[in-house]
Motif scaffolding. Structure first.
Motif, PDB file in Angstrom:
ATOM      1  N   ASN A   2       6.253-106.379  18.594  1.00  0.00           N
ATOM      2  CA  ASN A   2       4.813-106.660  18.640  1.00  0.00           C
ATOM      3  C   ASN A   2       4.325-107.028  17.253  1.00  0.00           C
ATOM      4  O   ASN A   2       4.513-106.266  16.303  1.00  0.00           O
ATOM      5  CB  ASN A   2       4.051-105.426  19.111  1.00  0.00           C
ATOM      6  CG  ASN A   2       4.666-104.853  20.365  1.00  0.00           C
ATOM      7  OD1 ASN A   2       5.066-105.608  21.250  1.00  0.00           O
ATOM      8  ND2 ASN A   2       4.771-103.539  20.423  1.00  0.00           N
ATOM      9  N   ILE A   3       3.723-108.207  17.178  1.00  0.00           N
ATOM     10  CA  ILE A   3       3.091-108.575  15.912  1.00  0.00           C
ATOM     11  C   ILE A   3       1.655-108.067  15.955  1.00  0.00           C
ATOM     12  O   ILE A   3       0.910-108.372  16.887  1.00  0.00           O
ATOM     13  CB  ILE A   3       3.101-110.101  15.715  1.00  0.00           C
ATOM     14  CG1 ILE A   3       4.537-110.613  15.562  1.00  0.00           C
ATOM     15  CG2 ILE A   3       2.266-110.490  14.504  1.00  0.00           C
ATOM     16  CD1 ILE A   3       5.243-110.163  14.312  1.00  0.00           C
ATOM     17  N   ASN A   4       1.294-107.256  14.987  1.00  0.00           N
ATOM     18  CA  ASN A   4      -0.066-106.713  14.993  1.00  0.00           C
ATOM     19  C   ASN A   4      -0.563-106.465  13.572  1.00  0.00           C
ATOM     20  O   ASN A   4      -0.021-107.026  12.614  1.00  0.00           O
ATOM     21  CB  ASN A   4      -0.117-105.446  15.848  1.00  0.00           C
ATOM     22  CG  ASN A   4       0.941-104.434  15.418  1.00  0.00           C
ATOM     23  OD1 ASN A   4       1.291-104.387  14.254  1.00  0.00           O
ATOM     24  ND2 ASN A   4       1.447-103.669  16.378  1.00  0.00           N
ATOM     25  N   LEU A   5      -1.553-105.612  13.452  1.00  0.00           N
ATOM     26  CA  LEU A   5      -2.189-105.364  12.149  1.00  0.00           C
ATOM     27  C   LEU A   5      -1.208-104.848  11.087  1.00  0.00           C
ATOM     28  O   LEU A   5      -1.490-104.945   9.897  1.00  0.00           O
ATOM     29  CB  LEU A   5      -3.305-104.325  12.329  1.00  0.00           C
ATOM     30  CG  LEU A   5      -4.636-104.846  12.871  1.00  0.00           C
ATOM     31  CD1 LEU A   5      -5.584-103.675  13.096  1.00  0.00           C
ATOM     32  CD2 LEU A   5      -5.255-105.824  11.870  1.00  0.00           C
ATOM     33  N   THR A   6      -0.085-104.312  11.545  1.00  0.00           N
ATOM     34  CA  THR A   6       0.926-103.838  10.608  1.00  0.00           C
ATOM     35  C   THR A   6       1.242-104.902   9.562  1.00  0.00           C
ATOM     36  O   THR A   6       1.399-104.607   8.375  1.00  0.00           O
ATOM     37  CB  THR A   6       2.228-103.509  11.368  1.00  0.00           C
ATOM     38  OG1 THR A   6       1.879-102.724  12.514  1.00  0.00           O
ATOM     39  CG2 THR A   6       3.194-102.756  10.505  1.00  0.00           C
ATOM     40  N   LEU A   7       1.317-106.150  10.038  1.00  0.00           N
ATOM     41  CA  LEU A   7       1.654-107.268   9.163  1.00  0.00           C
ATOM     42  C   LEU A   7       0.640-107.396   8.026  1.00  0.00           C
ATOM     43  O   LEU A   7       1.014-107.534   6.861  1.00  0.00           O
ATOM     44  CB  LEU A   7       1.686-108.544  10.003  1.00  0.00           C
ATOM     45  CG  LEU A   7       2.277-109.799   9.373  1.00  0.00           C
ATOM     46  CD1 LEU A   7       2.824-110.682  10.482  1.00  0.00           C
ATOM     47  CD2 LEU A   7       1.262-110.566   8.569  1.00  0.00           C
ATOM     48  N   LEU A   8      -0.633-107.288   8.367  1.00  0.00           N
ATOM     49  CA  LEU A   8      -1.652-107.448   7.324  1.00  0.00           C
ATOM     50  C   LEU A   8      -1.591-106.293   6.319  1.00  0.00           C
ATOM     51  O   LEU A   8      -1.761-106.499   5.112  1.00  0.00           O
ATOM     52  CB  LEU A   8      -3.043-107.532   7.950  1.00  0.00           C
ATOM     53  CG  LEU A   8      -3.247-108.771   8.818  1.00  0.00           C
ATOM     54  CD1 LEU A   8      -4.682-108.807   9.354  1.00  0.00           C
ATOM     55  CD2 LEU A   8      -2.980-110.043   8.017  1.00  0.00           C
ATOM     56  N   PHE A   9      -1.328-105.089   6.826  1.00  0.00           N
ATOM     57  CA  PHE A   9      -1.193-103.963   5.910  1.00  0.00           C
ATOM     58  C   PHE A   9      -0.011-104.176   4.982  1.00  0.00           C
ATOM     59  O   PHE A   9      -0.075-103.872   3.786  1.00  0.00           O
ATOM     60  CB  PHE A   9      -1.014-102.655   6.689  1.00  0.00           C
ATOM     61  CG  PHE A   9      -2.315-102.056   7.129  1.00  0.00           C
ATOM     62  CD1 PHE A   9      -3.142-101.427   6.207  1.00  0.00           C
ATOM     63  CD2 PHE A   9      -2.731-102.132   8.449  1.00  0.00           C
ATOM     64  CE1 PHE A   9      -4.347-100.876   6.607  1.00  0.00           C
ATOM     65  CE2 PHE A   9      -3.932-101.588   8.847  1.00  0.00           C
ATOM     66  CZ  PHE A   9      -4.753-100.956   7.929  1.00  0.00           C
ATOM     67  N   GLN A  10       1.076-104.700   5.551  1.00  0.00           N
ATOM     68  CA  GLN A  10       2.263-104.934   4.730  1.00  0.00           C
ATOM     69  C   GLN A  10       1.957-105.953   3.634  1.00  0.00           C
ATOM     70  O   GLN A  10       2.394-105.798   2.493  1.00  0.00           O
ATOM     71  CB  GLN A  10       3.418-105.416   5.618  1.00  0.00           C
ATOM     72  CG  GLN A  10       4.682-105.760   4.879  1.00  0.00           C
ATOM     73  CD  GLN A  10       5.375-104.542   4.286  1.00  0.00           C
ATOM     74  OE1 GLN A  10       4.970-103.415   4.541  1.00  0.00           O
ATOM     75  NE2 GLN A  10       6.394-104.776   3.479  1.00  0.00           N
ATOM     76  N   VAL A  11       1.178-106.995   3.996  1.00  0.00           N
ATOM     77  CA  VAL A  11       0.780-107.988   2.987  1.00  0.00           C
ATOM     78  C   VAL A  11      -0.016-107.316   1.882  1.00  0.00           C
ATOM     79  O   VAL A  11       0.195-107.569   0.684  1.00  0.00           O
ATOM     80  CB  VAL A  11      -0.034-109.125   3.649  1.00  0.00           C
ATOM     81  CG1 VAL A  11      -0.666-110.017   2.591  1.00  0.00           C
ATOM     82  CG2 VAL A  11       0.846-109.937   4.579  1.00  0.00           C
ATOM     83  N   PHE A  13       0.067-104.102   1.020  1.00  0.00           N
ATOM     84  CA  PHE A  13       0.980-103.265   0.215  1.00  0.00           C
ATOM     85  C   PHE A  13       1.744-104.130  -0.779  1.00  0.00           C
ATOM     86  O   PHE A  13       1.897-103.771  -1.942  1.00  0.00           O
ATOM     87  CB  PHE A  13       2.011-102.562   1.119  1.00  0.00           C
ATOM     88  CG  PHE A  13       1.445-101.498   2.004  1.00  0.00           C
ATOM     89  CD1 PHE A  13       0.130-101.056   1.868  1.00  0.00           C
ATOM     90  CD2 PHE A  13       2.236-100.918   2.990  1.00  0.00           C
ATOM     91  CE1 PHE A  13      -0.381-100.075   2.695  1.00  0.00           C
ATOM     92  CE2 PHE A  13       1.725 -99.931   3.814  1.00  0.00           C
ATOM     93  CZ  PHE A  13       0.410 -99.513   3.668  1.00  0.00           C
ATOM     94  N   PHE A  14       2.213-105.263  -0.265  1.00  0.00           N
ATOM     95  CA  PHE A  14       3.015-106.156  -1.108  1.00  0.00           C
ATOM     96  C   PHE A  14       2.212-106.581  -2.337  1.00  0.00           C
ATOM     97  O   PHE A  14       2.694-106.499  -3.467  1.00  0.00           O
ATOM     98  CB  PHE A  14       3.450-107.378  -0.292  1.00  0.00           C
ATOM     99  CG  PHE A  14       4.256-108.369  -1.075  1.00  0.00           C
ATOM    100  CD1 PHE A  14       5.580-108.121  -1.363  1.00  0.00           C
ATOM    101  CD2 PHE A  14       3.694-109.561  -1.512  1.00  0.00           C
ATOM    102  CE1 PHE A  14       6.332-109.027  -2.081  1.00  0.00           C
ATOM    103  CE2 PHE A  14       4.437-110.469  -2.241  1.00  0.00           C
ATOM    104  CZ  PHE A  14       5.760-110.205  -2.520  1.00  0.00           C
ATOM    105  N   PHE A  17       1.793-103.644  -4.675  1.00  0.00           N
ATOM    106  CA  PHE A  17       3.058-103.245  -5.313  1.00  0.00           C
ATOM    107  C   PHE A  17       3.485-104.250  -6.375  1.00  0.00           C
ATOM    108  O   PHE A  17       3.960-103.875  -7.442  1.00  0.00           O
ATOM    109  CB  PHE A  17       4.158-103.097  -4.260  1.00  0.00           C
ATOM    110  CG  PHE A  17       4.048-101.820  -3.457  1.00  0.00           C
ATOM    111  CD1 PHE A  17       3.089-100.872  -3.765  1.00  0.00           C
ATOM    112  CD2 PHE A  17       4.898-101.578  -2.394  1.00  0.00           C
ATOM    113  CE1 PHE A  17       2.977 -99.693  -3.033  1.00  0.00           C
ATOM    114  CE2 PHE A  17       4.808-100.402  -1.660  1.00  0.00           C
ATOM    115  CZ  PHE A  17       3.838 -99.466  -1.980  1.00  0.00           C
TER     116      PHE A  17
END
Lengths: 167, 297
Positions: A2-11, A13-14, A17
């Motif tokens: 599932n592509i979801n908000l996780t992706l935006l959070f990862q962006v 974080f990236f 970092f």
């Protein structure tokens, strides 16, 4: 899958970092590495300079030693020369002194010999006169024949002088 | 789970491939999904709590260790930790210098972050598949995927970030016109202006596909490798647990358990290579893409 908000959070974080890593990891570590690099380069340059100056000092020291050695040789040479001179001088003086002493002694000997000869001559003259007086007691007048006796004494001294000269 | 005795292999696998998902439920309330289907139904308005927590935690761990060493970094004789950090930094620096010819201070720290972060995320793959999920299961957490790089959200998040930076620098360095020319004037070239115009469409089609394929291949390569590796670990663990369950009935169960344990070990040793290689490839591709963005024509 599932592509979801996780992706935006990862962006997010990236981004955070990478920013953090650049500011607090990369820059200081590279800074330390560069500082060490320049530090090592500086120390190597310094060591090279020290090496060169040490080499120069060594050369100076060697030169000083050589100079000193030459000077010492010169001093020794001069001292030997002076010593030789002194010995020669002493020899000359000793020879002169010896000669002087010999001359003086010879003069003294001659004087003594002359004195002894004179005394001997006088004594011989007197003995001769006394002898003659006993033989000719009666007729010879010492006053009338004094001149004759003096001539006799002179004749006696001449061979004695030749004898003393031979010694 | 295997210990319950009533679960099939398919369920076991599906359970291990389901993220702990927090999102909007069908009735409009927010909360953790109770099943894989519910998680899928949440659609875009959901987050994988496990992926994000592990991802953030591992990234923070990397930055904590490295920044601690960097803060105390001295130009003199380095300590053990500083030595290690310097070794990694120099390794990255060498790679960046080798592939990236332009001047951009962002690329090297980004490469460092990507390499270490992805390496740590991949490293979670070596933890036995059942240990952490089961431990958390006792604490009431029913789903847990501890390898963030087996979640496409994570790998796409990274790849799309790199892609965005690539587009940004392409436009910044080449200018909008230069970038557009790069997309439309190759690979078919012509001197004649009319032919040039004719070539724009096919050129754009080819170049656009090649452009779009970059983040996709970038992220799917990592995701696919890690997902497949994880899947094999899960299958091996099925073998191990099934054998363990059969062990008191047949001797074959003992053999199966031992074989499962051995396979687990062999695959883990092989996987050490894969996780490092995948982290390295992701980093190198990042550097190469950034270099392409900085190339003038």
């Amino acid at each position: 899958m599932n592509i979801n908000l996780t992706l935006l959070f990862q962006v997010l974080f990236f981004a955070v970092f990478v920013w953090f890593s650049k500011k607090f990891v990369w820059t200081p570590v590279i800074g330390a590495l560069d500082a060490r690099k320049t530090g090592i380069a500086d120390k190597l340059a310094l060591a090279e300079k020290d090496r060169q100056s040490a080499e120069a000092s060594r050369r100076d020291a060697q030169k000083a030693v050589e100079d000193a050695r030459g000077e010492a040789a010169e001093i020794i040479r001069r001292a030997e020369q002076r010593g030789g001179e002194l010995v020669d001088e002493a020899k000359t003086r000793a020879r002169a002194e010896g000669e002087r002493l010999v001359t003086a002694a010879r003069g003294e000997i001659e004087t003594e010999a002359n004195k002894a000869r004179e005394a001997l001559r006088a004594e011989v003259g007197e003995l001769a006169v006394a002898g003659a007086r006993q033989i000719l007691q009666r007729e010879i007048d010492p006053k009338a024949h004094a001149e004759l006796l003096a001539q006799l004494a002179a004749k006696l001294s001449a061979p004695a002088q030749a004898e003393s000269r031979r010694s | 789970m295997a210990s319950s005795g009533s679960i099939t292999s398919g369920e076991f696998i599906r359970h291990h491939l389901t993220n702990l998902t927090y999102g909007r439920r069908a009735d409009g309330s927010w909360g953790l999904a109770e099943s894989g289907e519910e998680a899928a139904d949440m659609g875009f308005m959901a987050v994988h709590v496990d992926s994000l927590a592990w991802s953030f935690g591992l990234g923070a761990l990397f930055l904590w260790v490295f920044s601690r060493a960097a803060r105390k970094a001295v130009a003199g004789v380095p300590g053990a930790l500083q030595n290690f950090v310097e070794w990694v930094v120099e390794f990255i620096d060498e790679n960046v210098r080798g592939s990236f010819t332009a001047k951009n201070d962002l690329v090297a720290p980004m490469a460092l972050t990507i390499f270490c972060w992805i390496f740590l995320m991949n490293l979670m793959d070596l933890a036995p598949v059942e240990v952490v999920p089961r431990a958390l299961g006792f604490a009431g957490v029913h789903f847990q995927k501890i390898v963030p790089s087996t979640d496409p959200n994570i790998t796409f998040g990274l790849a799309l970030s790199v892609f965005a930076l690539m587009l940004y620098y392409s436009v910044k360095i080449k200018g909008p016109v230069g970038f557009a020319a790069e997309l439309t004037m190759h690979p078919f070239e012509a001197k004649n202006p009319l032919v040039k115009i004719l070539f724009i469409l096919p050129n754009f089609f080819l170049e656009f596909v090649s452009l779009i394929s970059k983040p996709i291949s970038h992220s799917l390569r990592l995701f696919g490798n890690m997902y497949a590796g994880e899947m094999i670990f899960i299958l091996i663990s099925i073998m191990f647990y099934s054998g363990a369950r059969l062990a008191d009935i047949t001797a074959g169960g003992v053999v199966m358990t031992l074989a499962g344990g051995l396979l687990q070990f062999i695959w883990a040793v092989f996987h050490i290579l894969i996780i490092t290689l995948q982290a390295f490839i992701f980093m190198v591709l990042t550097i190469v893409y950034m270099d392409m963005a900085h190339q003038r024509h």
